[in-house]
Design an enzyme around this catalytic site. Sequence first.
Site, PDB file in Angstrom:
ATOM      1  N   LYS A 197       0.576  -1.379   0.109  1.00 30.28           N
ATOM      2  CA  LYS A 197       0.120  -0.073   0.119  1.00 30.28           C
ATOM      3  C   LYS A 197       1.006   1.319  -0.131  1.00 30.28           C
ATOM      4  CE  LYS A 197      -2.409  -1.864   3.418  1.00 30.28           C
ATOM      5  NZ  LYS A 197      -3.109  -2.015   4.638  1.00 30.28           N
ATOM      6  N   ASP A 232      -6.118  -6.548  10.043  1.00 28.13           N
ATOM      7  CA  ASP A 232      -7.559  -5.773  10.138  1.00 28.13           C
ATOM      8  C   ASP A 232      -8.571  -6.860   9.686  1.00 28.13           C
ATOM      9  OD1 ASP A 232      -6.667  -5.896   7.315  1.00 28.13           O
ATOM     10  OD2 ASP A 232      -7.029  -3.805   7.115  1.00 28.13           O
TER      11      ASP A 232
HETATM   12  P1  ADP Z   1      -7.227   2.008   6.423  1.00 23.36           P
HETATM   13  O1  ADP Z   1      -7.039   1.362   4.898  1.00 23.36           O
HETATM   14  O2  ADP Z   1      -6.049   2.724   6.743  1.00 23.36           O
HETATM   15  O3  ADP Z   1      -7.454   0.888   7.291  1.00 23.36           O
HETATM   16  P2  ADP Z   1      -9.837   2.792   5.753  1.00 23.36           P
HETATM   17  O4  ADP Z   1     -10.308   1.575   6.019  1.00 23.36           O
HETATM   18  O5  ADP Z   1     -10.522   4.096   6.471  1.00 23.36           O
HETATM   19  O6  ADP Z   1      -8.359   3.101   6.194  1.00 23.36           O
HETATM   20  O7  ADP Z   1      -9.653   3.014   4.102  1.00 23.36           O
HETATM   21  C1  ADP Z   1      -9.453   4.164   3.707  1.00 23.36           C
HETATM   22  C2  ADP Z   1      -9.740   4.160   2.186  1.00 23.36           C
HETATM   23  O8  ADP Z   1     -11.011   4.118   1.704  1.00 23.36           O
HETATM   24  C3  ADP Z   1      -9.041   5.333   1.554  1.00 23.36           C
HETATM   25  O9  ADP Z   1      -7.708   5.310   1.124  1.00 23.36           O
HETATM   26  C4  ADP Z   1     -10.089   5.347   0.318  1.00 23.36           C
HETATM   27  O10 ADP Z   1      -9.403   4.578  -0.814  1.00 23.36           O
HETATM   28  C5  ADP Z   1     -11.402   4.754   0.874  1.00 23.36           C
HETATM   29  N1  ADP Z   1     -12.439   5.613   0.803  1.00 23.36           N
HETATM   30  C6  ADP Z   1     -12.417   6.429   1.880  1.00 23.36           C
HETATM   31  N2  ADP Z   1     -13.577   7.293   1.627  1.00 23.36           N
HETATM   32  C7  ADP Z   1     -14.052   6.932   0.700  1.00 23.36           C
HETATM   33  C8  ADP Z   1     -15.239   7.383  -0.227  1.00 23.36           C
HETATM   34  N3  ADP Z   1     -16.168   8.404   0.283  1.00 23.36           N
HETATM   35  N4  ADP Z   1     -15.478   6.873  -1.474  1.00 23.36           N
HETATM   36  C9  ADP Z   1     -14.686   5.694  -1.735  1.00 23.36           C
HETATM   37  N5  ADP Z   1     -13.661   5.268  -1.055  1.00 23.36           N
HETATM   38  C10 ADP Z   1     -13.514   5.752   0.192  1.00 23.36           C
HETATM   39 MG    MG Z   2      -8.059  -0.658   8.377  1.00 22.42          MG
END
Ligand code: ADP
Ligand code: MG
Length: 495
Positions: A197, A232
């Site tokens: 990532k 996760d």
């Molecule tokens: P992580 O991957 O760090 O655990 P999240 O599960 O919150 O965090 O995912 C974040 C990702 O989700 C962002 O990088 C983006 O790709 C996607 N994302 C966040 N908000 C939106 C949205 N409104 N529409 C589509 N994709 C989104």
């Molecule tokens: Mg996550």
Amino acid sequence: MSVVATATLPPVVGSFGIGRSRRGVSRIKMVVRSGVVSVAPILTKLQSECATPLPVLRRVADEMTADMRAGLSVEGGGDLKMILSYVDSLPSGNEKGLFYALDLGGTNFRVLRVQLGGKEERVIATEFEQVSIPQELMSGTSEELFDFIVSGLAKFTQQEGENFHLSPGRKREIGFTFSFPVKQTSIDSGILIKWTKGFAVSGTAGKDVVACLNEAMKRQGLDMQVSALVNDAVGTFAGAKYWDDDVMVGVILGTGTNACYVERMDSIPKLHGSFSPSGRTIINTEWGAFSKGLPLTVFDRDMDAASINPGEQIFEKTIAGMYLGEIVRRVLLKMAEEGAFGSCVPEKLFTPFILRTQDLCAMQKDNTDDLQAVGSILYDVAGVESNLNSRKLVVEVCDTIVKRGGRLAGAGIVGILQKMEQDSEGLIFGKRTVVAMDGGLYEHYPQYRRYIQDAVTELLGTETSQNVIIEHSKDGSGIGAALLAATNSKYGHDY
Ligand code: ADP
Ligand code: MG
């Protein structure tokens, strides 16, 4: 239940270098042709190359099943690592006490605490905080990253409210959700295989990430105890299973993607017969590394080549949130060069990751007649000036990439379910089965969610698919990690 404020900063994008020389000094490239008509063939070709009709979905599902078996047979047998999670006992609901979770994703870092009250009271209180991971830490040193995590944790621990009570004589225990491929060596230790990532942190690969965390805690004088290391998907699974016993699979669709599921110990030949008392365990598939039978385009291949991990995580690069916006940007750049948006190629459109998956989502939500929101996003984010025709074209491009991503994710889920059903007939399709989903992409992108469901229904048929419930388990991974810290408490159980 109390929830404290979250500090959500704009997400950071991955660290692909711009990398590709554009030779000339001016970034604003003049184009010869102009107009939407001349780029129609690009869209048609894209749609046909990204198409996921039933035979493609079936092939992906079957290849996923086959790769799971290969990875369970021998270490390195297939694309999927099929990692033992060492989660052999799941939260029962009886857990009591104060537990913490740390969740390092691809974009966000979360800290969370939960006060568990056993079967009757369940989750008495939770508090969490979220910050985005500063870009520079994604390519810094291991010490810098872990110091950042621990200082966030230390600050959070100091604000523990009155709803939270640590049992006398105990240290605060942590479930550490670490969403990168780890070779788990026990429930509370694991070696980082590699970063994904867009992370390129030096000095962590090959090391025990819990030891890295412990060292940072020592440096900062924070006396806490890591009782469970999970990823996760496993955290989401455990968090969802706490509420619903029919949960069999956990899937993450956020910055990256992963999935885990319940496996029979006697279906894991590479274990050579070492069984847990329950006879079952959770397998972390690391399905982001899957690569077979995927409909890919030149845009995917170019993005992969420019990435910090070329040739790796191909499924992730096709379906996960970090990449969907970037694939679309690459298509739009090609279209701009062919004159789709006037006679110049806007400078911003050359910048990798300038267009985010959130932007695609916002554009697909625009239902105004003149696609006003699409126009503003294109202009504000990518410097693209558009008319109604070119906006329609852009929406089609977004839909093509998002549809492929969602449908392939659906095929992957079916690949896991059919593997489980093949090994224990009736286990999955003969009753209600829940697939617990989490991650920002799944949570916030309704169209993407619909495409996942479409593919699952097409593959399983209407009747069978009614038994398969795909459900959002919000923040399951954080709570799940805290629950697993409780289940695997160093102090045993006094309930
Ligand atoms: P992580 O991957 O760090 O655990 P999240 O599960 O919150 O965090 O995912 C974040 C990702 O989700 C962002 O990088 C983006 O790709 C996607 N994302 C966040 N908000 C939106 C949205 N409104 N529409 C589509 N994709 C989104
Ligand atoms: Mg996550």
